[in-house]
Design an enzyme around this catalytic site. Sequence first.
Site, short mmCIF file in Angstrom:
data_model
loop_
_atom_site.label_atom_id
_atom_site.label_comp_id
_atom_site.label_asym_id
_atom_site.label_seq_id
_atom_site.Cartn_x
_atom_site.Cartn_y
_atom_site.Cartn_z
N GLY A 229 1.65 -9.41 6.70
CA GLY A 229 0.45 -9.52 7.52
C GLY A 229 0.59 -9.12 8.96
N GLU A 271 7.61 -10.87 4.27
CA GLU A 271 7.19 -9.90 3.24
C GLU A 271 6.26 -8.86 3.81
OE1 GLU A 271 4.84 -12.30 0.56
OE2 GLU A 271 6.62 -13.07 -0.43
N GLY A 273 4.53 -5.43 4.59
CA GLY A 273 4.39 -4.12 3.98
C GLY A 273 3.84 -3.15 5.03
N ARG A 274 2.64 -3.48 5.50
CA ARG A 274 1.91 -2.60 6.39
C ARG A 274 2.71 -2.16 7.62
NH1 ARG A 274 -3.51 -2.74 6.46
NH2 ARG A 274 -3.37 -4.80 5.52
N ARG A 309 -9.29 2.59 2.42
CA ARG A 309 -9.49 1.53 3.40
C ARG A 309 -10.80 1.64 4.18
NH1 ARG A 309 -6.73 0.48 7.26
NH2 ARG A 309 -6.71 -1.76 7.07
N TYR A 313 -13.04 -1.55 3.50
CA TYR A 313 -13.10 -2.57 4.55
C TYR A 313 -13.81 -2.10 5.81
CZ TYR A 313 -8.72 -4.09 2.14
OH TYR A 313 -7.75 -4.45 1.25
N CYS A 340 -19.53 10.84 -5.37
CA CYS A 340 -20.96 10.52 -5.36
C CYS A 340 -21.11 9.04 -5.03
CB CYS A 340 -21.57 10.84 -6.72
SG CYS A 340 -21.37 12.57 -7.13
N GLU A 341 -20.62 8.68 -3.88
CA GLU A 341 -20.67 7.32 -3.34
C GLU A 341 -20.81 7.49 -1.84
OE1 GLU A 341 -20.64 4.20 -4.15
OE2 GLU A 341 -20.43 4.45 -6.32
C1 LIG Z 1 -0.21 -7.85 0.44
C2 LIG Z 1 0.87 -8.86 0.52
C3 LIG Z 1 1.89 -8.74 1.46
C4 LIG Z 1 1.95 -7.63 2.45
O1 LIG Z 1 0.90 -7.62 3.35
P1 LIG Z 1 0.92 -6.58 4.58
O2 LIG Z 1 -0.40 -6.80 5.23
O3 LIG Z 1 1.06 -5.23 4.00
O4 LIG Z 1 2.08 -6.95 5.44
C5 LIG Z 1 2.89 -9.68 1.44
N1 LIG Z 1 2.90 -10.71 0.57
C6 LIG Z 1 1.92 -10.86 -0.35
C7 LIG Z 1 2.00 -11.99 -1.30
C8 LIG Z 1 0.87 -9.95 -0.40
O5 LIG Z 1 -0.10 -10.11 -1.30
#
Ligand SMILES: *Cc1c(COP(=O)(O)O)cnc(C)c1O
Length: 420
Positions: A229, A271, A273-274, A309, A313, A340-341
């Site tokens: 996050g 955890e 990702g982004r 995205r 969103y 077509c959206e």
């Molecule tokens: C999506 C997700 C993440 C990663 O979120 P980011 O916004 O990409 O950092 C980590 N843990 C869980 C359980 C998720 O569903």
Amino acid sequence: MLGQYPLTKDQTLKLLKMYPTPFHLYDEKQIRTNARRLKKAFDWMPGFKNYFAVKALPNPFIMKILREEGMGADCSSMAELVLAEKAGIVGKNIMFSSNDTPADELVAASKLGAIINLDDISHIDFLDKAAGMPDMVSFRYNPGPLKEGNVIIGKPEEAKYGLTREQIFEAYKIVSDKGVKRFGLHTMVASNELGEDYHVGTARMLFDLVVEIHQKLGVRIEMIDLGGGYGIPYHPGDKGIDLELVSRQIRDEYEKLIVGNGLAPLEIVMENGRMVTGPFGWLISRVRHIKNIYRNYAGLDASMANLMRPGMYGSYHHITVLGKEKLPSDHKYDVTGPLCENNDKFAVERMLPELEIGDVIVIHCTGAHGHAMGFNYNGQLRSSEILLRENGEAFEIRRAETLEDYFATLDFNKLEGFKA
Ligand SMILES: *Cc1c(COP(=O)(O)O)cnc(C)c1O
């Protein structure tokens, strides 16, 4: 954490001779530099590791690079477990943070030796029946009204994830009665959050809970997972997270709450990702049509199939036009794809330099939750993914989909004998 488009105009044009648009381009060098920065910022944390959230960029080539930079994999489906294994990420380097989980995925995660992070109190028995209890179990905590979420993930109180505060205590009691000896605690309450205070607050919340669980149950949590996050600056005006500041402030809380209560060492993992790959990917596309009606439209050869995205969103993705970076942005466009959206748009009423057919459009910050979210609606095909290696070489890490891929699940032969 700001991404820098890595190629000059000439280098881009050379790349376009080899790979037709659209495609996502990822920059290995910036991904590695950023991974090292993340690791360094939190290196005081006992057992620090970022488990890369595979859903952000589920490509085993990228995962192999991240593994080499010390990351694990955060998986939540069978396909993601397979990708982790293919990338050489196994055992406790996999965090299995799933929800609404089928039994066979718990079995697979268990076989790989992953840390299993349960999403509900009822999943204790479900896991026990499916795969037996592992030596270590973690639970996902949903703080409900005690913490505010944000637009992407919603309010914790309205989110489907995790155990309530009451259930958390009960859950550790149940699993310790079942003989589990090692415990983790997880939460994931925000996505794309740029506020440093928010992330420090999340850590404080888990530290408090670790202390309370120890006081009430005598259960000693050995690892907390702060979730992902961490936000990235999608907008040129955004400031990236000050990781060093977040780290210092979490450390102060750790000293006070964990060390102060005699509960050190407590492992701390994440955890994200982004923030790991997001700023270091770009969707490269070309203007196919210009259309002037009630508004002016630039139709690209990319669509929501390549980047969902903005449509999903209303997210902002910065757009630049190759070779026109210095020209004034004095024309207003909706930048669209061919679906077509009417939400198949990369930007709405965006000020850009005057566009012409054939212009190369660079859509920024597509390295996470970009290609991964793609779908095939309206017969749209997903693009290729190109990795720019550190030596400057371009390497295709996923080819573009073909019509054969799209039709692979249909058997046209059966159609001949089929009476309508
Ligand atoms: C999506 C997700 C993440 C990663 O979120 P980011 O916004 O990409 O950092 C980590 N843990 C869980 C359980 C998720 O569903």
